[in-house]
Scaffold this motif. Structure first.
Motif, PDB file in Angstrom:
ATOM      1  N   ALA A 292      32.112   6.751  44.897  1.00 33.60           N
ATOM      2  CA  ALA A 292      32.804   5.613  44.274  1.00 33.60           C
ATOM      3  C   ALA A 292      34.299   5.898  44.310  1.00 33.60           C
ATOM      4  CB  ALA A 292      32.336   5.448  42.827  1.00 33.60           C
ATOM      5  N   HIS A 293      35.082   4.869  44.614  1.00 35.42           N
ATOM      6  CA  HIS A 293      36.544   4.994  44.693  1.00 35.42           C
ATOM      7  C   HIS A 293      36.953   6.124  45.636  1.00 35.42           C
ATOM      8  CE1 HIS A 293      36.739   2.128  41.466  1.00 35.42           C
ATOM      9  NE2 HIS A 293      35.987   2.893  40.717  1.00 35.42           N
ATOM     10  N   GLY A 294      36.182   6.307  46.719  1.00 35.87           N
ATOM     11  CA  GLY A 294      36.458   7.394  47.652  1.00 35.87           C
ATOM     12  C   GLY A 294      36.304   6.949  49.088  1.00 35.87           C
ATOM     13  N   ARG A 295      36.187   7.930  49.964  1.00 33.73           N
ATOM     14  CA  ARG A 295      36.078   7.618  51.386  1.00 33.73           C
ATOM     15  C   ARG A 295      35.233   8.654  52.105  1.00 33.73           C
ATOM     16  NH1 ARG A 295      41.673   7.001  53.717  1.00 33.73           N
ATOM     17  NH2 ARG A 295      41.737   5.542  52.012  1.00 33.73           N
TER      18      ARG A 295
ATOM     19  N   LYS B 295      28.693   4.765  44.007  1.00 33.63           N
ATOM     20  CA  LYS B 295      28.594   5.477  45.274  1.00 33.63           C
ATOM     21  C   LYS B 295      27.571   4.776  46.170  1.00 33.63           C
ATOM     22  CE  LYS B 295      25.075   8.666  43.638  1.00 33.63           C
ATOM     23  NZ  LYS B 295      24.704  10.046  43.400  1.00 33.63           N
TER      24      LYS B 295
ATOM     25  N   ASN C 258      35.480   3.129  50.112  1.00 33.55           N
ATOM     26  CA  ASN C 258      34.713   2.522  49.026  1.00 33.55           C
ATOM     27  C   ASN C 258      35.656   2.290  47.848  1.00 33.55           C
ATOM     28  OD1 ASN C 258      32.929   1.720  47.070  1.00 33.55           O
ATOM     29  ND2 ASN C 258      31.671   3.572  47.124  1.00 33.55           N
ATOM     30  N   THR C 259      36.022   1.029  47.612  1.00 32.30           N
ATOM     31  CA  THR C 259      36.874   0.707  46.469  1.00 32.30           C
ATOM     32  C   THR C 259      36.041   0.309  45.249  1.00 32.30           C
ATOM     33  OG1 THR C 259      37.103  -1.572  47.239  1.00 32.30           O
ATOM     34  CG2 THR C 259      38.816  -0.014  47.922  1.00 32.30           C
TER      35      THR C 259
ATOM     36  N   ALA D  66      32.897   0.725  42.218  1.00 30.19           N
ATOM     37  CA  ALA D  66      32.632   1.635  41.107  1.00 30.19           C
ATOM     38  C   ALA D  66      31.323   2.408  41.256  1.00 30.19           C
ATOM     39  CB  ALA D  66      32.619   0.852  39.799  1.00 30.19           C
TER      40      ALA D  66
END
Length: 153
Positions: free
Chosen positions: A96-99, A62, A57-58, A60
């Motif tokens: 957000a910004h994670g995987r 979730k 997930n790039t 902003a």
């Protein structure tokens, strides 16, 4: 002079209207999901298989993986593994910004009630459904039963 004032007012009004279109509250904060490294080890059982992949997930915001379906299985369930104990989960959060990582020995997908036994070299179609984002369809290659990637997860 009056014409210039009217043109300035019209220009300002247009600029404010356009600014309002891109402002907050219009969904500008969203998840941006993609999949990396999907694979299924060739199943040793005729009725069950495992699947692994990473959802990135790039964006902003979730999101949440709520279900998985496949053309090869009667059902696909999602499982967490903690301390060697496997537990079925109804959903998984994707920060957000994670995987979200599904890997051997950890979180994983279980393909149950196989309609056919996938063989090495074939691909399995998987549909990932999310709480907020549109679904993603992934082609998951079937690897050898002992395949264990060293990168990408």
């Amino acid at each position: 002079m009056r014409r210039r004032a009217v043109l300035t007012a019209v220009t300002l009004t247009g600029a404010l209207a356009l600014a309002g279109c891109s402002g907050s509250g219009s969904g500008s904060a969203a998840a941006d999901l993609s999949v990396n490294g999907p694979y299924m080890p060739q199943p040793v059982s005729a009725d069950m298989a495992a699947g692994f992949l990473t959802i990135i997930n790039t964006g902003a915001a979730k999101d949440e993986l709520t279900s998985v379906t496949s053309n090869v299985a009667g059902q696909v369930t999602m499982h967490s593994t903690m301390g060697g104990a496997m537990e079925e989960e109804p959903s998984f959060a994707i920060p957000a910004h994670g995987r979200l990582v599904f890997k051997s020995g950890g979180n994983h997908l279980m393909f149950e009630k196989l309609k056919r036994k996938p063989r090495q070299g074939q691909t399995v179609t998987v549909k990932l459904t999310f709480a907020k984002s549109g679904p993603l369809t992934v082609e998951m290659p079937v690897k050898s039963a002992t395949y264990n990637p060293s990168t990408g997860h």
